[in-house]
Design a protein around this motif. Structure first.
Motif, short mmCIF file in Angstrom:
data_model
loop_
_atom_site.label_atom_id
_atom_site.label_comp_id
_atom_site.label_asym_id
_atom_site.label_seq_id
_atom_site.Cartn_x
_atom_site.Cartn_y
_atom_site.Cartn_z
N ILE A 72 11.49 19.17 -10.82
CA ILE A 72 11.37 19.96 -12.04
C ILE A 72 12.37 19.42 -13.06
CG2 ILE A 72 11.47 22.26 -13.04
CD1 ILE A 72 9.24 21.74 -10.89
N ALA A 73 11.90 19.23 -14.29
CA ALA A 73 12.75 18.61 -15.31
C ALA A 73 12.37 19.13 -16.69
CB ALA A 73 12.60 17.09 -15.27
N PHE A 74 13.29 18.93 -17.63
CA PHE A 74 12.96 19.11 -19.03
C PHE A 74 12.21 17.88 -19.51
CE2 PHE A 74 17.17 21.25 -18.63
CZ PHE A 74 16.75 22.55 -18.87
N TYR A 174 23.38 23.11 -7.75
CA TYR A 174 22.81 24.41 -8.09
C TYR A 174 21.30 24.42 -7.91
CZ TYR A 174 27.22 25.92 -10.15
OH TYR A 174 28.52 26.29 -10.34
N VAL A 175 20.80 25.60 -7.53
CA VAL A 175 19.37 25.80 -7.33
C VAL A 175 18.98 27.14 -7.93
CG1 VAL A 175 17.60 26.27 -5.58
CG2 VAL A 175 19.23 24.45 -5.21
N VAL A 176 17.81 27.18 -8.58
CA VAL A 176 17.25 28.46 -9.01
C VAL A 176 15.74 28.41 -8.74
CG1 VAL A 176 17.20 27.67 -11.43
CG2 VAL A 176 16.90 30.09 -10.93
N PRO A 177 15.29 29.06 -7.66
CA PRO A 177 13.86 29.07 -7.36
C PRO A 177 13.12 29.96 -8.35
CG PRO A 177 15.19 29.67 -5.44
CD PRO A 177 16.07 29.78 -6.64
N TYR A 182 10.97 24.79 -7.53
CA TYR A 182 12.33 24.65 -7.00
C TYR A 182 13.12 23.88 -8.04
CZ TYR A 182 15.93 23.25 -3.54
OH TYR A 182 17.09 23.03 -2.86
N ILE A 183 13.83 24.63 -8.89
CA ILE A 183 14.60 24.01 -9.97
C ILE A 183 15.99 23.72 -9.42
CG2 ILE A 183 15.41 24.29 -12.34
CD1 ILE A 183 13.30 26.59 -12.60
N THR A 187 18.82 19.58 -13.85
CA THR A 187 18.13 20.59 -14.65
C THR A 187 18.76 21.96 -14.43
OG1 THR A 187 16.07 19.33 -14.54
CG2 THR A 187 15.90 21.65 -15.15
N ALA A 188 18.98 22.33 -13.18
CA ALA A 188 19.61 23.62 -12.88
C ALA A 188 21.04 23.66 -13.41
CB ALA A 188 19.58 23.88 -11.38
N ARG A 189 21.76 22.54 -13.30
CA ARG A 189 23.16 22.53 -13.76
C ARG A 189 23.24 22.73 -15.27
NH1 ARG A 189 27.14 24.03 -14.82
NH2 ARG A 189 29.25 23.22 -14.54
N MET A 190 22.36 22.08 -16.03
CA MET A 190 22.38 22.24 -17.49
C MET A 190 22.02 23.67 -17.88
SD MET A 190 20.94 18.58 -18.94
CE MET A 190 19.86 18.08 -17.62
N LEU A 191 21.05 24.26 -17.18
CA LEU A 191 20.69 25.64 -17.45
C LEU A 191 21.83 26.59 -17.09
CD1 LEU A 191 17.00 25.60 -16.20
CD2 LEU A 191 17.73 26.13 -18.53
#
Length: 200
Positions: A72-74, A174-177, A182-183, A187-191
């Motif tokens: 998953i990416a921007f 970091y992870v945010v499902p 599965y982000i 990507t998760a770190r920037m968010l």
């Protein structure tokens, strides 16, 4: 899901001080080579209003890609010689990857750079959509485009830390499902960095 977050809150967050982030933030024992040269890249963190709710546009990378397949990416990529700056690169890449035209967005600002394990210095460019958008994924790069709730992603409590082996050592990230997605990683770190600023 987290408290509602609107564009004014994001603008206020941009005005707060912040430090650059890195894929190594959770891994202080990993020694980075001195004098390393990072390649410039940029991503577009685009916020859309869908159904009265603010959403973040994300992509699932094509499974056949050499780097980060299926992740998953921007929308984004490296800064090319023809790009004027990181903003120009992020807008160009978003148009190429998901069909988001430059006139469809209003740039709000830039977030601090993020160093990746692949040797890039990524500049996240925060923008809001100013019209309805129908994604047109570039099949060579993007398998899917989807929207994730901004309120959820701006809640620091939804981020958890996981780990896996990387080049023979354990690396935490970091992870945010979100549903089937599965982000994780950059990507998760920037968010997470943006979420921390929003909730300051």
């Amino acid at each position: 899901m987290g408290r509602p977050v609107d564009l004014d809150m994001l603008r206020a967050a941009l005005a707060r001080p912040a430090r650059p982030s890195s894929d190594y933030d959770l891994n202080p024992d990993i020694a980075l080579p001195q004098g390393r040269k990072l390649r410039p890249a940029a991503v577009l963190v685009a916020i859309a209003e869908t159904g009265g709710t603010a959403q973040v546009i994300l992509t699932k990378r094509a499974s056949h890609l050499k780097h980060h397949p299926g992740q998953i990416a921007f929308p984004g990529g490296k800064v090319d010689h023809g790009d004027t700056d990181a903003v120009d690169a992020a807008l160009r890449e978003a148009e190429e990857e998901i069909g988001l035209g430059r006139r469809d967005v209003s740039v709000m600002g830039q977030l601090p750079g993020h160093e990746t394990v692949t040797g890039y210095e990524v500049t996240p460019v925060l923008a809001s959509l100013n019209r309805e958008f129908v994604a047109v994924p570039e099949p060579g790069e993007v398998a899917e485009v989807f929207f994730a709730p901004l309120a959820m992603l701006m809640d620091p409590m939804v981020y958890r830390v996981e780990r896996r082996r990387w080049r023979g050592v354990w690396r935490q990230f970091y992870v945010v499902p979100y549903g089937p997605y599965y982000i994780w990683g950059a990507t998760a770190r920037m968010l997470k960095s943006l979420a921390d600023r929003v909730t300051q």
